[in-house]
Scaffold this active site. Structure first.
Site, short mmCIF file in Angstrom:
data_model
loop_
_atom_site.label_atom_id
_atom_site.label_comp_id
_atom_site.label_asym_id
_atom_site.label_seq_id
_atom_site.Cartn_x
_atom_site.Cartn_y
_atom_site.Cartn_z
N CYS A 1 2.82 -6.55 1.61
CA CYS A 1 1.71 -6.06 2.85
C CYS A 1 0.17 -7.20 3.35
CB CYS A 1 0.88 -5.06 1.56
SG CYS A 1 -0.49 -4.23 3.00
N SER B 1 1.12 -1.50 0.09
CA SER B 1 -0.43 -0.01 0.11
C SER B 1 0.92 1.51 0.05
CB SER B 1 -0.66 0.06 1.29
OG SER B 1 -0.60 0.10 2.28
N CYS C 1 2.19 -6.13 10.25
CA CYS C 1 2.11 -5.03 9.39
C CYS C 1 3.56 -4.62 8.22
CB CYS C 1 1.79 -3.90 9.80
SG CYS C 1 1.24 -1.97 8.19
N THR C 2 3.93 -4.88 7.35
CA THR C 2 4.79 -4.64 7.04
C THR C 2 5.81 -3.17 7.36
OG1 THR C 2 4.64 -3.85 4.34
CG2 THR C 2 4.83 -6.24 4.89
N HIS C 3 5.18 -2.02 7.57
CA HIS C 3 5.35 -1.07 7.82
C HIS C 3 5.98 -0.88 8.89
CE1 HIS C 3 3.29 0.64 4.76
NE2 HIS C 3 3.57 1.57 4.67
N THR D 1 -2.04 -6.76 4.76
CA THR D 1 -3.83 -5.41 4.49
C THR D 1 -4.36 -6.30 3.35
OG1 THR D 1 -3.59 -4.30 6.29
CG2 THR D 1 -5.21 -3.87 4.67
N1 DGL Z 1 1.70 -2.19 4.94
C1 DGL Z 1 0.78 -3.21 4.75
C2 DGL Z 1 0.32 -4.20 5.89
O1 DGL Z 1 1.20 -4.55 5.70
C3 DGL Z 1 -0.73 -1.66 5.75
C4 DGL Z 1 -0.25 -0.91 5.83
C5 DGL Z 1 -2.05 0.44 5.08
O2 DGL Z 1 -2.69 0.96 6.34
O3 DGL Z 1 -1.64 0.69 3.95
O4 DGL Z 1 -0.72 -4.85 6.95
#
Ligand code: DGL
Length: 258
Positions: free
Chosen positions: A74, A12, A184-186, A76
């Site tokens: 991601c 994302s 979450c990858t962030h 999500t």
């Molecule tokens: N990087 C995404 C994940 O791993 C989500 C971040 C978002 O909310 O866009 O879930």
């Protein structure tokens, strides 16, 4: 399929760069085409159908680049749309990422704090993951959208970010957790700030980036498409924001220690 074709890595926004780092470490001779949909981030608070549409649109729009594999980096988008992407591309390996709950359990954690997006936590995929754990394993799940915004660079105010994490984690800080899943990858990009906010220097973090990279390696090997030319690896960044800043931010995160 051409062995020199790129591996498409999608998120994302910039979070999937934490997975890209693992892919490069494992398979440095591949060419990675990374697409971050930062113009539409965050995906986490969106309804599932919207996440599915955005994911299909993003991946579909890059098929003209001729990828040999697709990585949904991601959690999500994986929870909402992995099956749909696989159905769209039956001839390509498609690999997703899910919160590393079973990895934390296998490492001996019995009380786990799982940080993820609201979308991931509300998904049927996450419910199935929880259901597959041993009955004695406890999981406390917390949505942390502020970490996504921080890593997206929407606010660079570190003091404000630390105050956000403090407020978010204060209610669970005394929970006696023996592991934190970064679902979450962030989030791997905020590990230092998370450790400080949890006030547990020794806390163990788990994320599924390494396992995802391994799954991609296995998929390329079984489809006979791994790059065979040493030194041919590289990265191309694309971002729906279409700006110099977005590309500079991507390269900066790729160079960040996590
Ligand atoms: N990087 C995404 C994940 O791993 C989500 C971040 C978002 O909310 O866009 O879930």
């Amino acid at each position: 399929m051409d062995r020199s074709a790129p591996v498409l890595v999608f998120d994302s926004g910039y979070g999937g760069i934490s997975v890209l780092k693992r892919l490069i470490a494992l398979m440095p001779d591949e060419h990675y085409l990374y697409y971050g949909d930062s113009a539409n981030a965050p995906y986490g608070p969106r309804p599932e159908e919207e996440i599915v549409d955005l994911t299909l649109r993003a991946v579909g729009g890059l098929l003209s680049e001729g990828p040999k594999a697709v990585v949904i980096a991601c959690n999500t988008a994986t929870a909402a749309a992995l099956d749909r992407v696989k159905a769209l591309l039956p001839e390509l390996p498609v690999v997703g990422i899910r919160p590393a709950l079973s990895q934390a359990e296998a490492a001996g954690c019995r009380r786990i704090l799982c940080l993820a997006t609201a979308g991931t936590l509300a998904s049927a995929s996450y419910a199935r993951q929880l259901g597959a754990l041993r009955p004695e394993t406890e999981v406390v799940s917390v949505a942390a959208p502020g970490i996504v915004s921080y890593v997206e660079g929407e606010s660079r105010d570190r003091a404000r970010f630390e105050a956000y994490l403090d407020g978010l984690l204060r209610p669970v800080r005394s929970g006696g957790f023996d592991g934190v899943v970064l679902g979450c990858t962030h989030f791997p990009f905020a590990k230092g700030e998370l450790r400080a906010a949890l006030r547990q220097e020794e806390i163990r973090f788990f994320d599924a980036g390494g396992d995802t990279a391994e799954a991609v390696r296995r998929a390329l090997e079984s489809s006979g498409t791994r790059s065979e030319s040493a030194g041919s690896g590289g990265v191309t960044f694309l971002n729906s924001l279409v700006s110099r800043e977005a590309l500079a931010h991507s390269w900066a995160l790729l160079g960040t220690e996590i």
